[in-house]
Enzyme design. Structure first.
Site, PDB file in Angstrom:
ATOM      1  N   GLU A  93     -18.633   8.771   9.715  1.00 56.32           N
ATOM      2  CA  GLU A  93     -18.718   7.871   8.298  1.00 56.32           C
ATOM      3  C   GLU A  93     -18.133   6.554   8.849  1.00 56.32           C
ATOM      4  OE1 GLU A  93     -17.939  11.076   4.921  1.00 56.32           O
ATOM      5  OE2 GLU A  93     -15.868  10.276   5.845  1.00 56.32           O
ATOM      6  N   CYS A 106     -15.703  -0.841   8.445  1.00 54.48           N
ATOM      7  CA  CYS A 106     -14.621   0.173   9.049  1.00 54.48           C
ATOM      8  C   CYS A 106     -15.595   1.258   9.937  1.00 54.48           C
ATOM      9  CB  CYS A 106     -13.632   0.784   7.923  1.00 54.48           C
ATOM     10  SG  CYS A 106     -12.558   2.022   8.441  1.00 54.48           S
ATOM     11  N   CYS A 113     -10.027  13.699  14.942  1.00 53.46           N
ATOM     12  CA  CYS A 113      -9.037  13.115  15.616  1.00 53.46           C
ATOM     13  C   CYS A 113      -8.138  14.088  16.145  1.00 53.46           C
ATOM     14  CB  CYS A 113      -8.447  12.175  14.748  1.00 53.46           C
ATOM     15  SG  CYS A 113      -6.970  10.966  15.632  1.00 53.46           S
ATOM     16  N   CYS A 117      -1.660  13.493  12.510  1.00 53.15           N
ATOM     17  CA  CYS A 117      -0.805  12.812  11.453  1.00 53.15           C
ATOM     18  C   CYS A 117      -0.903  13.709  10.193  1.00 53.15           C
ATOM     19  CB  CYS A 117      -1.167  11.434  11.210  1.00 53.15           C
ATOM     20  SG  CYS A 117      -1.401  10.378  12.586  1.00 53.15           S
ATOM     21  N   CYS A 120      -2.938  12.386   6.959  1.00 53.96           N
ATOM     22  CA  CYS A 120      -4.450  11.915   7.120  1.00 53.96           C
ATOM     23  C   CYS A 120      -5.373  13.078   7.165  1.00 53.96           C
ATOM     24  CB  CYS A 120      -4.035  11.026   8.455  1.00 53.96           C
ATOM     25  SG  CYS A 120      -6.134  10.593   8.941  1.00 53.96           S
ATOM     26  N   GLY A 163     -10.732   8.812  13.721  1.00 53.78           N
ATOM     27  CA  GLY A 163     -10.188   8.743  15.086  1.00 53.78           C
ATOM     28  C   GLY A 163      -9.612   7.874  15.622  1.00 53.78           C
ATOM     29  N   GLU A 164      -8.812   8.162  16.801  1.00 48.21           N
ATOM     30  CA  GLU A 164      -8.024   7.316  17.329  1.00 48.21           C
ATOM     31  C   GLU A 164      -8.539   6.311  18.592  1.00 48.21           C
ATOM     32  OE1 GLU A 164      -4.861   5.553  17.186  1.00 48.21           O
ATOM     33  OE2 GLU A 164      -5.380   4.726  19.181  1.00 48.21           O
ATOM     34  N   SER A 218      -0.265   1.594  13.325  1.00 51.12           N
ATOM     35  CA  SER A 218       0.007   2.188  12.300  1.00 51.12           C
ATOM     36  C   SER A 218       1.739   3.008  12.528  1.00 51.12           C
ATOM     37  CB  SER A 218      -0.823   3.596  12.376  1.00 51.12           C
ATOM     38  OG  SER A 218      -1.977   3.224  11.989  1.00 51.12           O
ATOM     39  N   LEU A 219       2.467   2.016  11.805  1.00 50.25           N
ATOM     40  CA  LEU A 219       3.755   2.373  12.038  1.00 50.25           C
ATOM     41  C   LEU A 219       4.408   3.378  11.036  1.00 50.25           C
ATOM     42  CD1 LEU A 219       6.521   0.902  13.483  1.00 50.25           C
ATOM     43  CD2 LEU A 219       6.789  -0.115  11.125  1.00 50.25           C
ATOM     44  N   CYS A 337      -8.719   4.860   3.015  1.00 54.20           N
ATOM     45  CA  CYS A 337      -7.819   4.794   4.158  1.00 54.20           C
ATOM     46  C   CYS A 337      -7.414   6.512   4.468  1.00 54.20           C
ATOM     47  CB  CYS A 337      -6.569   4.162   4.345  1.00 54.20           C
ATOM     48  SG  CYS A 337      -6.865   2.451   4.254  1.00 54.20           S
TER      49      CYS A 337
HETATM   50  N1  SAH Z   1      -6.393   6.084  14.347  1.00 50.59           N
HETATM   51  C1  SAH Z   1      -6.005   4.742  13.797  1.00 50.59           C
HETATM   52  C2  SAH Z   1      -7.115   4.212  13.076  1.00 50.59           C
HETATM   53  C3  SAH Z   1      -7.675   5.033  11.944  1.00 50.59           C
HETATM   54  S1  SAH Z   1      -6.554   5.231  10.640  1.00 50.59           S
HETATM   55  C4  SAH Z   1      -4.650   4.965  13.363  1.00 50.59           C
HETATM   56  O1  SAH Z   1      -4.142   5.625  12.926  1.00 50.59           O
HETATM   57  O2  SAH Z   1      -4.137   3.680  13.305  1.00 50.59           O
HETATM   58  C5  SAH Z   1      -6.505   3.834   9.620  1.00 50.59           C
HETATM   59  C6  SAH Z   1      -5.065   3.661   8.897  1.00 50.59           C
HETATM   60  O3  SAH Z   1      -5.273   4.769   7.629  1.00 50.59           O
HETATM   61  C7  SAH Z   1      -3.720   4.207   9.606  1.00 50.59           C
HETATM   62  O4  SAH Z   1      -3.161   3.075   9.423  1.00 50.59           O
HETATM   63  C8  SAH Z   1      -3.324   5.399   8.626  1.00 50.59           C
HETATM   64  O5  SAH Z   1      -1.968   5.358   8.914  1.00 50.59           O
HETATM   65  C9  SAH Z   1      -3.882   4.969   7.352  1.00 50.59           C
HETATM   66  N2  SAH Z   1      -4.040   6.438   6.746  1.00 50.59           N
HETATM   67  C10 SAH Z   1      -4.111   7.632   7.135  1.00 50.59           C
HETATM   68  N3  SAH Z   1      -4.187   8.870   6.051  1.00 50.59           N
HETATM   69  C11 SAH Z   1      -3.909   7.947   4.988  1.00 50.59           C
HETATM   70  C12 SAH Z   1      -3.973   8.369   3.586  1.00 50.59           C
HETATM   71  N4  SAH Z   1      -4.157   9.712   3.217  1.00 50.59           N
HETATM   72  N5  SAH Z   1      -3.540   7.329   2.892  1.00 50.59           N
HETATM   73  C13 SAH Z   1      -3.256   6.082   3.005  1.00 50.59           C
HETATM   74  N6  SAH Z   1      -3.581   5.775   4.306  1.00 50.59           N
HETATM   75  C14 SAH Z   1      -3.717   6.562   5.449  1.00 50.59           C
HETATM   76 FE1  SF4 Z   2      -5.967  10.003  13.581  1.00 52.64          FE
HETATM   77 FE2  SF4 Z   2      -5.298   7.696  12.505  1.00 52.64          FE
HETATM   78 FE3  SF4 Z   2      -5.545   9.984  11.212  1.00 52.64          FE
HETATM   79 FE4  SF4 Z   2      -3.372   9.689  12.577  1.00 52.64          FE
HETATM   80  S1  SF4 Z   2      -3.963   8.349  10.862  1.00 52.64           S
HETATM   81  S2  SF4 Z   2      -4.696  11.413  12.363  1.00 52.64           S
HETATM   82  S3  SF4 Z   2      -4.207   8.512  14.451  1.00 52.64           S
HETATM   83  S4  SF4 Z   2      -7.034   9.065  12.269  1.00 52.64           S
END
Ligand code: SAH
Ligand code: SF4
Length: 346
Positions: A93, A106, A113, A117, A120, A163-164, A218-219, A337
């Protein structure tokens, strides 16, 4: 027989070797890259300044695209989610987000992934495979063609889909090089952002690459206990080490790192969290993007109220940290996101 390998999956050296073996002149590589990355052609036969026999040889040996669009959804806010099928049937996607004079794409770098997390959906679903450089680039090329048909140009590319990216280092980097190269798509370095959870060895390696991309971290939490609960990778690479790796990353003058912070109701937005965050970024040029959590079925978190997010923003701002609230776009079509996922079948 049609070739089974996407031509964009070859490195420049491999492609040069293939051309040399066929006795092609050296300028052929530049011509070919022009067609692959700067024009919008649907087939090798459209590469009209190449000799016909050569076009047929390309057709025999390679595929031009490794992805095919299978579905598309457009949200009322203009966000478009594209669903692509890879050659092996996996789904990928990408999300196109119009925002005044900007048009941001994006892209995904993996199917699923590995990072797991908790907040996510991609992470909850697990990992299928890495995308190839050709599959990453095809997302940009296929959407660019669509945008151009509406007389728009993609202005920014963010590696923030499924993905990361640093967990698929080789292919992500190969795709990034083409994106920012004049021989490739010619995006300015400032318009291409890579977002990572903070894989330290790869962050250090990235410094050596000489690509001054925009880096986002992503903090999501400012203390190790909360961050490890939310992001298992923090047990391996704890906060202070991630921040040290960030400090070692060469930041061009006047630029800032982006810190992404998903705000989870009752979990990470107290005054104490704000204090921790302030301490963590001391002396570092950063901007913080607060992303209110986007819920999905089965999620164990809730979206915070607007008031709660505004309060957290105000506490950070009061301590001198530029903080923005990023409303995820395309919620109606699960393009926001964290809501991208891989799906079995069509
Ligand atoms: N894997 C990488 C890039 C993809 S995720 C990373 O984690 O940075 C892109 C962003 O979406 C990240 O900052 C993540 O923290 C955020 N994200 C993931 N799940 C989310 C959710 N359910 N609601 C809002 N933001 C989310
Ligand atoms: Fe992977 Fe980024 Fe989602 Fe974490 S937030 S599971 S690193 S896609």
């Amino acid at each position: 027989m049609r070739g089974a390998r996407s031509i964009k999956d070859l490195s420049r050296e491999e492609l040069a070797r293939w051309l040399a073996e066929r006795g092609e002149p050296r300028y052929r590589l530049d011509q070919l890259e022009g067609w692959l990355y700067r024009q919008d052609v649907a087939g090798f036969h459209e590469m009209t300044n190449l000799p016909k026999v050569f076009r047929e040889a390309l057709e025999e040996a390679f595929l031009l695209f490794s992805l095919e669009e299978v579905a598309r959804e457009e949200a009322p806010d203009g966000t478009i989610k594209f669903l692509f099928a890879a050659r092996d049937g996996e789904r990928v996607e990408s999300v196109l987000i119009p925002d005044r004079d900007r048009l941001t794409l994006c892209v995904s770098t993996q199917v699923g992934c590995r990072m797991g997390c908790r907040f996510c959906l991609t992470g909850r679903q697990g990992f299928r495979r890495n995308l190839t450089r050709g599959e990453i680039l095809d997302q940009v090329l296929l959407v660019r063609r669509e945008a151009r048909s509406r007389e728009r140009e993609i202005t920014n590319v963010v590696f923030m889909g499924m993905g990361e990216p640093l967990d698929n280092y080789r292919e992500s980097l190969a795709a990034l090089r083409i994106l920012v190269s004049d021989r490739g798509m010619g995006f300015s370095h400032r318009k291409v952002t890579l977002s990572t959870v903070g894989l330290i060895p790869q962050m250090r390696r990235l410094v050596q690459e000489g690509l001054d991309l925009t880096l986002a971290l992503s903090l999501n939490a400012a203390d190790n206990e909360t961050r490890s609960f939310l992001m298992p990778i923090n047990r391996k690479y704890p906060l202070e080490e991630v921040m040290a790796a960030l400090r070692a990353y060469p930041l061009p003058p006047r630029k800032r790192f982006t810190l992404e912070y998903v705000v989870l109701k009752g979990v990470n937005h107290s005054p104490r969290d704000a204090r921790h965050l302030v301490r963590l970024v001391e002396g570092l040029r950063v901007k913080v993007n607060l992303i209110p959590f986007n819920p999905f079925p089965g999620a164990e978190f809730e979206r915070p109220s607007e008031r709660e997010v505004l309060d957290f923003q105000a506490w950070l701002r009061a301590r001198g940290i530029s903080t923005f609230i990023r409303q995820s776009r395309g919620q109606e079509i699960s393009a926001a996101c964290g809501l991208l996922r891989w799906r079995e079948g069509a």
